[in-house]
Motif scaffolding. Sequence first.
Motif, short mmCIF file in Angstrom:
data_model
loop_
_atom_site.label_atom_id
_atom_site.label_comp_id
_atom_site.label_asym_id
_atom_site.label_seq_id
_atom_site.Cartn_x
_atom_site.Cartn_y
_atom_site.Cartn_z
N UNK A 140 0.76 -1.43 -0.22
CA UNK A 140 0.08 -0.03 -0.03
C UNK A 140 0.80 1.17 -0.05
N UNK A 141 0.43 2.27 -0.56
CA UNK A 141 1.23 3.46 -0.67
C UNK A 141 1.39 4.30 0.50
N UNK A 142 2.52 4.94 0.70
CA UNK A 142 2.80 5.74 1.73
C UNK A 142 1.95 7.09 1.86
N UNK A 143 1.39 7.24 3.24
CA UNK A 143 0.38 8.57 3.17
C UNK A 143 0.94 9.81 2.82
N UNK A 146 -3.77 7.61 -0.91
CA UNK A 146 -2.96 7.88 -0.12
C UNK A 146 -3.11 9.15 0.29
N UNK A 147 -3.90 10.09 -0.24
CA UNK A 147 -3.68 11.58 0.25
C UNK A 147 -5.03 11.72 1.04
N UNK A 152 -3.11 5.30 11.03
CA UNK A 152 -2.32 4.85 9.95
C UNK A 152 -1.09 4.14 10.27
N UNK A 153 -0.27 4.82 11.35
CA UNK A 153 1.17 4.00 11.63
C UNK A 153 0.57 2.72 12.34
N UNK A 154 -0.49 2.61 13.02
CA UNK A 154 -1.02 1.46 13.73
C UNK A 154 -1.39 0.40 12.89
N UNK A 155 -1.60 0.57 11.42
CA UNK A 155 -2.03 -0.20 10.36
C UNK A 155 -0.92 -0.45 9.56
N UNK A 174 3.45 3.95 6.15
CA UNK A 174 4.48 4.72 6.42
C UNK A 174 3.95 6.35 6.54
N UNK A 175 4.15 7.05 7.49
CA UNK A 175 3.58 8.27 7.59
C UNK A 175 4.76 9.28 7.81
N UNK A 176 5.19 10.05 7.12
CA UNK A 176 6.29 11.08 7.32
C UNK A 176 6.05 12.05 8.19
#
Length: 306
Positions: free
Chosen positions: A3-6, A228-229, A259-262, A265-267
């Motif tokens: 899955x794409x990074x957020x 992802x957006x 998101x992180x718990x799932x 990647x969330x920068x």
Amino acid sequence: MNLPAIRLVEVGPRDGLQNEKAVMPLVAKVAFVDALSAAGLKEIEAGAFVSPAAVPQMADSAEVFESIVRHEGVVYSALVPNEKGLDRALDADADKIAVFTAASETFNRRNINASVAESIERFKPVLERTLKMELPVRGYISTAFYCPFEGKVAPEKVLPVAQKLLDMGVEELSIGDTIGRAVPDDVRRLLELLLKSVPAEKIFLHFHDTYGMAAANALTAWREFSISGFDSSSGGLGGCPYAPGATGNVATEDLIFAFKASGARVPADLAKIQAAAKALEPKLGRGLASHLSKIDLTSVPPSSRP
Ligand code: HMG
Ligand code: MG
């Protein structure tokens, strides 16, 4: 599954503060944007160049843009309703422009005193100019799920607006659940239709969190449709002054946690975002709405800290 990074667009300084009862002093707005930049967020909607009579909280957006410390690699965008707004945004050196219309007529009329078709006409000269300048533009579509005046909005009403905006040259769409009423099944129905003709990377979802479903909606869109957006507002600030009964955007920190718990990647730095929003609390005259703002993470044992 890959899955794409957020990709987060922080809208707290605009969507958040525009609807707060307390008018935030300039210095607090600037400190808020600067703290969000330092927290690693890559796009921040820092203000709106709309009529100051319509939304007094955004009247000092030019000063906000002038006073913030611009971080390299961060996009500072501005909401504009018409050419006059574009002129002001260009004077303020905004990196990106956001135009806004809706999928329901009544909301659009109340919000910007125009039909949907009229508002799109207003954007034409805005987009002609921004395209020449190679300035990126996002197009918001409000009330894409529910309208506060007309009730449920069919996905078939959203698609032509989306297509029109993309044909005119907007780079991305922000699909708004303006009153925070959507649930995952609504999200599925709309995305099933939109994704037949709109690439997933051009779609951002803009969830308000009135009924507490925003994180579930966002996770559904990401996991099931590779969207992802997402737009969010630190602290869960705000709402829209023209959407009665609606509360703030989904909180950036709550969305990052979900998101992180799932496994996404969330920068961005969760603790710094929490602190940026917390710093506004004394001036807001109320507690923040976000779940994470109610937790002192330092008091949580390290083994269960996010
Ligand atoms: P109008 O009255 O139809 O427009 O308002 P007008 O062209 O007749 O102008 C009226 C006055 O406003 C004139 O001044 C203009 O010069 C001035 P006067 O001659 O009376 O002194 N004016 C402006 N001043 C500064 N900047 C401008 C500007 N434009 C006109 N850009 C208008 C139409 C769109 C201007 C007005 O209705 C407006 O500004 N509305 C703002 C609505 C707004 O900001 N809503 C909240 C943001 S949308 C949102 O929150 C939803 C979103 O988050 C997504 C979601 O959740 O769904 C994006
Ligand atoms: Mg909004």
